[in-house]
Structure formats: structure tokens, C-alpha cells
Design an enzyme around this catalytic site. Structure first.
Site, PDB file in Angstrom:
ATOM      1  N   HIS A 410      24.309  60.786  13.366  1.00 15.37           N
ATOM      2  CA  HIS A 410      23.129  60.695  12.859  1.00 15.37           C
ATOM      3  C   HIS A 410      21.800  61.071  13.224  1.00 15.37           C
ATOM      4  O   HIS A 410      20.618  61.516  13.622  1.00 15.37           O
ATOM      5  CB  HIS A 410      23.217  59.417  11.727  1.00 15.37           C
ATOM      6  CG  HIS A 410      22.250  59.536  10.979  1.00 15.37           C
ATOM      7  ND1 HIS A 410      21.890  60.061   9.987  1.00 15.37           N
ATOM      8  CD2 HIS A 410      20.709  59.430  10.726  1.00 15.37           C
ATOM      9  CE1 HIS A 410      20.254  59.565   8.530  1.00 15.37           C
ATOM     10  NE2 HIS A 410      20.132  58.811   9.755  1.00 15.37           N
ATOM     11  N   GLU A 411      22.319  59.937  14.140  1.00 11.12           N
ATOM     12  CA  GLU A 411      20.772  59.897  15.527  1.00 11.12           C
ATOM     13  C   GLU A 411      20.562  60.417  16.463  1.00 11.12           C
ATOM     14  O   GLU A 411      19.415  60.699  16.844  1.00 11.12           O
ATOM     15  CB  GLU A 411      21.144  57.997  15.825  1.00 11.12           C
ATOM     16  CG  GLU A 411      21.473  57.106  14.961  1.00 11.12           C
ATOM     17  CD  GLU A 411      19.675  57.329  14.035  1.00 11.12           C
ATOM     18  OE1 GLU A 411      18.492  57.589  14.759  1.00 11.12           O
ATOM     19  OE2 GLU A 411      20.256  56.127  13.020  1.00 11.12           O
ATOM     20  N   HIS A 414      19.070  63.469  14.630  1.00 13.19           N
ATOM     21  CA  HIS A 414      17.405  63.215  14.957  1.00 13.19           C
ATOM     22  C   HIS A 414      16.653  63.670  16.232  1.00 13.19           C
ATOM     23  O   HIS A 414      15.705  63.963  15.983  1.00 13.19           O
ATOM     24  CB  HIS A 414      17.036  61.885  14.807  1.00 13.19           C
ATOM     25  CG  HIS A 414      17.022  60.836  13.065  1.00 13.19           C
ATOM     26  ND1 HIS A 414      16.685  61.568  12.114  1.00 13.19           N
ATOM     27  CD2 HIS A 414      17.334  60.086  12.494  1.00 13.19           C
ATOM     28  CE1 HIS A 414      16.783  61.318  10.618  1.00 13.19           C
ATOM     29  NE2 HIS A 414      17.229  60.235  10.837  1.00 13.19           N
ATOM     30  N   GLU A 439      14.767  62.008   6.442  1.00 13.58           N
ATOM     31  CA  GLU A 439      16.559  61.930   7.072  1.00 13.58           C
ATOM     32  C   GLU A 439      17.735  62.993   6.701  1.00 13.58           C
ATOM     33  O   GLU A 439      18.318  63.729   7.134  1.00 13.58           O
ATOM     34  CB  GLU A 439      17.123  60.919   6.076  1.00 13.58           C
ATOM     35  CG  GLU A 439      16.009  59.578   6.635  1.00 13.58           C
ATOM     36  CD  GLU A 439      16.493  59.312   7.990  1.00 13.58           C
ATOM     37  OE1 GLU A 439      17.662  59.013   8.283  1.00 13.58           O
ATOM     38  OE2 GLU A 439      15.374  58.147   8.735  1.00 13.58           O
ATOM     39  N   TYR A 581      16.581  57.928   1.510  1.00 15.43           N
ATOM     40  CA  TYR A 581      17.750  58.067   2.618  1.00 15.43           C
ATOM     41  C   TYR A 581      18.338  58.559   1.063  1.00 15.43           C
ATOM     42  O   TYR A 581      19.572  59.172   1.157  1.00 15.43           O
ATOM     43  CB  TYR A 581      17.969  56.145   2.518  1.00 15.43           C
ATOM     44  CG  TYR A 581      17.510  56.063   4.113  1.00 15.43           C
ATOM     45  CD1 TYR A 581      18.220  56.663   4.692  1.00 15.43           C
ATOM     46  CD2 TYR A 581      16.325  55.287   3.895  1.00 15.43           C
ATOM     47  CE1 TYR A 581      17.818  56.307   6.028  1.00 15.43           C
ATOM     48  CE2 TYR A 581      15.925  54.658   5.566  1.00 15.43           C
ATOM     49  CZ  TYR A 581      17.422  55.016   6.589  1.00 15.43           C
ATOM     50  OH  TYR A 581      16.811  55.511   7.595  1.00 15.43           O
TER      51      TYR A 581
END
Length: 647
Positions: A410-411, A414, A439, A581
């Protein structure tokens, strides 16, 4: 300005030097104060206003910049007449900036912990216990458990002693008493500032420019989802209570500190899922390489790690240690592959292990944005992942639980968004989108962590990394035969079966955060927020929404904990925005199931996604970005189907 300021402010999150962290904090205060002063420059506002009214034919991104700049001057106080009201608004803005910086600094530098006997920590894996500090003097024979994730989560998951789990849970909720008054002051000041500008409350002010547009839309979305999930949540609790009773505890309560423990136990008993066994197949180094290979194939990128003498060569000082802020940090140069033109993309930094004074969660930080300079040359971005995974020991490398694999992916999502963005202006670069969209790209990529072929390719049993690890594995497992090099299909199958186990409870937890956020930022009057008992509200909402019991059910009252004091999101930019989110999952599910479900590694669609969604950043209306990619407006069907509820 961001080229300098992002790095200056970053040191407070990652430096081992207290003096440097303090200096970073003070510098950020100065920069924020300057930013507030400059955002209230009447003369510059008049120029921006005149430029917009002139109505020149501009490219769409420049037009968007002009419109957003004009709006930001107004919402920063220039819509107020010069005098006491404007002065008060400016003072509030400065104080809110100061609160945000102090609040996050307190979070980063929190060093609390508890001493336990080995018996009290029965059940906690040995590789966790081996890393804990050993007591002396009055704590002789005890181990010190910190509130950092690598200590906290395994204890709540594995400690067989319920009193230990309760002690740890409650202490963690109360670890930052100094943030309690800061949180209250922030929400009260935000409400006052919004009312000075003519808004009913802070939520109305904040949501106006987001995809949701109004608090009513957000409240209806959260309320509807709460209603749809409530029955499923109670059903899941009843199953977990039955498991608790079967374990010999028939008190009829399912406590907050029970959930991680019995959720893990259910996965092991009903699904034969051992997360520690799965973690053996995800040593950090090979898992990162596997993830980067996925992004290479999907998006046409090439990642080249900069190590050894190469660091000396690229450093301005000739010292490789100067291009990172800590010896644990990895750095990669990122390039387009040949099909994408072989050009330079930017730099990716990975800072993955906990240490004193470091940011305590998992996040992506933009170090330098990309943009076009005044000569039409590209300024390349740099981005950093800051996480807190357990460090290697002599017998094991850092091993990731599956939920940590998802977090890392997930990170990294980003980070890729930050790297491949191609905007004219730094203001719109990468993840600089509206909060209720930001997100979605990373949430969509999480699906790759539930795809059998990708789980197989990411996995690599740690015993294959070295002879020492192979020997240590045999000793700890008592098994002389070698495990499979890649995760077995049977384990993958069991893991995927658990994707939605206790899903309603997980999403009700997210709803608690989102509804609490809206509650404190949507008061009916200013007096209402001044009088609100914030900790009681936080705990009551959690009980009402999640249906999990807390110390209040043991007669300890509603003021037993202060979870909002540890909730960095609501002070650090997600105020009246945490709902994003959940709402962005509508977009992420629609994108995945519409485009990628049948072939997650389709490079043609991956590149189209890169150019249509990720490259745009916030340079155009986010709904338009979704329409461009999907060929239609997003629909919630996939989101509800994923949650197992009817649309």
C-alpha cells in the site's frame, strides 16, 4: 519552496539526533508561520484575483491552479474584512500549525513501555521476546514491552493472559496524556475558524472542495455503511464469543483486547492459518524486490538500488553516507524501461525499521515534488517510505506477516504515485489530490497481495537466503527436511479464504474513526464543541459502532482511555477527511474489478493506469480522472460485493 521545506521538516520524523529533530520542528514552525503570512497577502491576492477575472485562455492545469489559488486566499482569511476578525483568524491558523507539529512530535518521540514477567507474556513468539530489553534492579527477571508496533501487535495477538492484553491495550490508549489538551484545543479552534469564514462548522469548510462536497453526503455514506455492517458485526462477535467460551472463558464479554487474540485463534483453528508460518515466506529483502518487479512489469519502470561505492559517486560530498539519513535506509534510482523511453523518473528511499524518536506508523513522505521549471525542464521527485517492521535477528531475517505485506505494498503504491506523476506544478504533484481520493490508487494495488500468482512470486522462504538461516530454521522447526522455496498453494488457498473473515468488525472499526472525526468537526454550535467530553465521546462511539466491550463494561466509566490523543491522522491532515479511507474503496474496488481482476499483470492496462490516473496527480478533477480510466462514472457495486453486502 517544497524542494527545501519537505526535507527540512522530514528530519523530525526520522533523525536519530534529538537536537536535529528539535531543529526540524522549530524550522517547520517558522516555515508554517511564513506560509500563513504569505497566504494572507492582500496585494498578491489582488493579482491572482485579477488574473482569474482577466479570463485568458490557459491550459487546464494552469486554470485549475489559478482557481484553487484564489479560493485558498479566501479560505485563508482574505474573505474577511481587515481588522479584528482577520487578525483572530490568522492567530488561530498559527496556533493550529503549532499544535499539529507538537502533537506529531510527541507521537514520534513517545518512549513508554511496561515491564512484564516471562510468564505474563506466555504465548508471545520467542523472536519478539528475544528483542525486548531485560530488566535490572526492581525489574530483574522482567522484559520491557514498548508501544511500538513490532512489540505491541504480537502481544495483543498472542499473549494468552487476558489481563496482560488488557493492561497493554489500556496503557497504549493512555500513552500520550500531553496530547489530550492539544486535541481538544485543535477541534475547538478549527470550529471557531470555520465559523469566522461563514461556514456552519469545520466539516463543511473542509469537505467543500473534496469529492463528497458536503458533510451530508459523508454522513449518509457512513450511516448507510454502518447500518449495512451492523448485523454482520454482531454475527462475527457471536462466533468469536463461542470460540472464547470453548477456550474456557464464558464471561459473555468480547473485549477490545480480546479481538486480535481471538481473531488470530479463529484463523488458526477454522482455517488452519498460521501467520507466523506464512511470514517465513516473506523475508523483507526478497519481498521488496518482488514488489518492485511487479511495478516494473505493470508500469514500465526499472528500480536500481544505489549501494556501496555507487553511493559515494552520486553524493555531492563524495561520502555515500550523506545521501541517506540513517545506515538502515535503502535508496533506489527509478527509470522508465525502454518501451517508456528509458528516462529518469526519480529517487525512492526505504526506511523500514523502528528506532527511538522515529515516526511510529507506516507512511509515504514526499521529499521533493516533481514539476516543470520556468525553462520547461523537469524537476525530478524523491519520495520515502517510512515503516516500522521488526529487525533481523542472528537466526531470522525481518519477516513480514501478511498484513505487513499488504501495508508495505500500500505504501509503495503511494510512493509510485509520487514518482510517476507528471504535472506542471508541484502543488498537484503525485498524491496531492483531494483526501477522499488519495487512498484509492494504493487501496487498489492491495488486491495484488491477495492474488495467488503474485503471492507465489513475492514469496521466498527465508531458509534459502543463507546456510546460517537454513540451519537456524531446522533447529527452530525441528524439521530436517527443507520447506518449499515458494509459499505452497495450500497455504495461499487458506490465506485467501480468510480475506473477509471478521471483515465487518474491521470496517466497523474504520467507521468508528470516521464517525468520531465527523462528530468532533460537525458540532451543532460552537458551545457544543467547547462542552463536548471528547474522550467519553470517542469511547462511547467505539462501543456503539464496533459492539466491542471496553473497561466501561467493568464499571470503570467512559473516561478510561484517550485514543484520540494517539490519532495522528486527525491532526495531520485527515480532519473531516478520515471517511476517505472508506469512500475511496468505492473507487479502488471499481477500478480493480473492472480493469484488472481478469489479468492483474496486464502491462498494457497497467501503463494505461499509470498514464491516466497516476500521472495526473491532482492536476484535474479527480472524478474526471476516474471517468477517463473507467469510461464511465464510478459505481459502488464492486465495493459492496467485496464487503459481502447487497448494493
Amino acid at each position: 519552496m517544497a524542494i527545501e521545506s519537505h526535507i527540512i521538516g522530514f528530519y523530525q520524523a526520522v533523525s536519530t539526533d534529538q537536537a536535529l529533530r528539535d531543529a526540524s520542528t522549530e524550522a517547520e514552525k517558522l516555515l508554517d508561520d511564513w506560509g500563513i503570512e504569505s497566504s494572507m497577502r492582500e496585494d498578491v491576492f489582488q493579482l491572482v484575483d485579477s488574473a482569474l477575472k482577466k479570463g485568458e485562455d490557459l491550459d487546464p492545469e494552469s486554470q485549475r491552479l489559478l482557481e484553487k489559488d484564489r479560493k485558498s486566499y479566501i479560505t485563508n482569511g482574505l474573505g474577511l474584512p481587515a481588522g479584528p476578525k482577520r487578525d483572530r483568524f490568522k492567530a488561530i491558523k498559527k496556533r493550529l500549525s503549532e499544535i499539529s507539529i507538537i502533537f506529531q512530535k510527541n507521537l514520534n518521540e513517545e518512549t513508554g513501555g511496561l515491564w512484564f514477567t516471562p510468564e505474563q507474556l506466555d504465548g508471545v513468539p520467542n523472536d519478539v521476546l528475544e528483542t525486548l530489553a531485560k530488566g535490572q534492579g526492581e525489574n530483574e527477571g522482567k522484559l520491557r514491552l514498548s508501544f511500538k508496533y513490532p512489540d505491541l501487535f504480537p502481544t495483543l495477538k498472542y499473549a494468552t493472559n487476558a489481563e496482560t492484553r488488557k493492561t497493554v491495550f489500556v496503557a497504549n490508549e493512555n500513552k500520550l496524556p500531553q496530547n489530550i489538551p492539544l486535541f481538544r484545543e485543535a477541534v475547538v479552534l478549527r470550529d471557531e475558524a470555520a465559523r469566522l469564514l461563514g461556514y456552519k462548522n469545520h466539516a463543511e469548510f473542509r469537505i467543500e472542495d473534496k469529492m463528497a462536497k458536503t458533510p451530508k453526503t459523508v454522513d449518509e455514506f457512513l450511516g448507510d455503511l454502518r447500518e449495512r455492517l451492523a448485523a454482520g458485526g454482531l454475527e462475527e462477535i457471536n462466533k468469536l464469543l463461542a470460540l472464547k467460551a470453548a477456550e474456557g472463558n464464558k464471561d459473555g464479554h468480547y473485549y477490545l483486547w480480546d479481538h486480535r487474540y481471538y481473531d488470530r485463534l479463529m484463523l488458526e483453528k477454522d482455517y488452519q492459518l498460521d501467520h507466523n508460518k506464512i511470514a517465513e515466506y516473506f523475508p523483507l529483502g526478497p519481498t521488496i524486490r518482488g514488489m518492485l518487479q511487479i511495478f516494473e512489469q505493470l508500469f514500465g519502470l526499472v528500480f536500481v538500488e544505489i549501494t556501496g561505492e555507487e553511493r559515494d559517486r552520486v553524493s555531492d560530498t563524495g561520502k555515500g553516507s550523506d545521501i541517506v539519513w540513517h545506515e538502515d535506509v535503502q535508496v533506489f534510482s527509478v527509470w522508465d524501461d525502454e518501451d517508456e523511453g528509458s528516462g529518469f523518473v526519480g529517487y525512492l528511499y526505504l526506511d523500514l525499521f523502528p528506532r527511538e524518536g522515529k515516526y511510529g506508523h507506516a507512511a509515504n513522505f514526499n521529499l521533493q515534488p516533481g514539476y516543470m521549471d520556468e525553462n520547461g525542464n523537469r524537476r525530478y521527485p524523491a519520495t520515502a517510505l517510512v515503516c516500522n517492521f521488526s529487525k533481523a535477528t542472528p537466526k531470522k531475517p525481518s519477516l513480514l506477516k501478511h498484513d505487513e505485506v499488504v501495508t508495505l505494498f500500500h505504501e509503495l503504491g503511494h510512493g509510485i504515485h509520487d514518482l510517476v506523476s507528471r504535472t506542471i506544478y508541484s502543488r498537484f504533484h503525485g498524491t496531492s489530490t483531494v483526501r477522499d481520493f488519495v487512498e484509492a490508487p494504493s487501496q487498489m494495488l492491495e488486491n495484488w497481495c491477495w492474488t495467488p500468482s503474485q503471492l507465489k512470486s513475492l514469496s521466498h522462504h527465508y531458509s534459502y537466503l543463507s546456510e546460517d538461516y537454513a540451519k537456524a530454521y531446522q533447529e527452530s522447526s525441528g524439521d530436517s527436511s527443507k520447506p518449499e522455496e515458494h509459499i505452497p498453494d495450500s497455504l495461499i488457498e487458506n490465506l485467501i479464504k480468510t480475506k473477509h473473515v471478521n471483515d465487518a468488525l474491521f470496517n466497523l472499526r474504520q467507521l468508528h474513526f470516521g464517525i468520531f472525526d465527523m462528530t468532533v468537526h460537525e458540532p451543532s454550535s460552537h458551545e457544543n464543541i467547547e462542552d463536548l467530553k471528547i474522550s467519553e465521546t470517542y469511547n462511547k462511539l467505539r462501543s456503539e459502532i464496533s459492539k466491542l466491550d471496553g473497561p466501561e463494561s467493568l464499571g470503570e466509566g467512559w473516561d478510561w482511555g484517550h485514543g484520540q490523543a494517539t490519532f495522528g491522522h486527525l491532526i495531520g491532515g485527515y480532519d473531516a477527511g478520515y471517511y476517505g479511507y472508506l469512500s475511496s474503496q468505492v473507487y479502488s474496488a471499481d477500478m480493480f474489478y473492472t480493469v484488472f481482476e481478469s489479468d492483474p499483470m496486464n502491462g498494457t492496462e497497467g501503463r494505461r493506469y499509470r498514464h491516466t490516473v497516476l500521472e495526473r496527480g491532482g492536476s484535474q478533477d479527480e472524478m474526471q480522472t476516474l471517468v477517463d480510466f473507467l469510461g464511465r462514472k464510478p459505481e459502488p457495486d464492486a465495493f459492496y460485493r467485496e464487503l459481502g453486502i447487497k448494493a
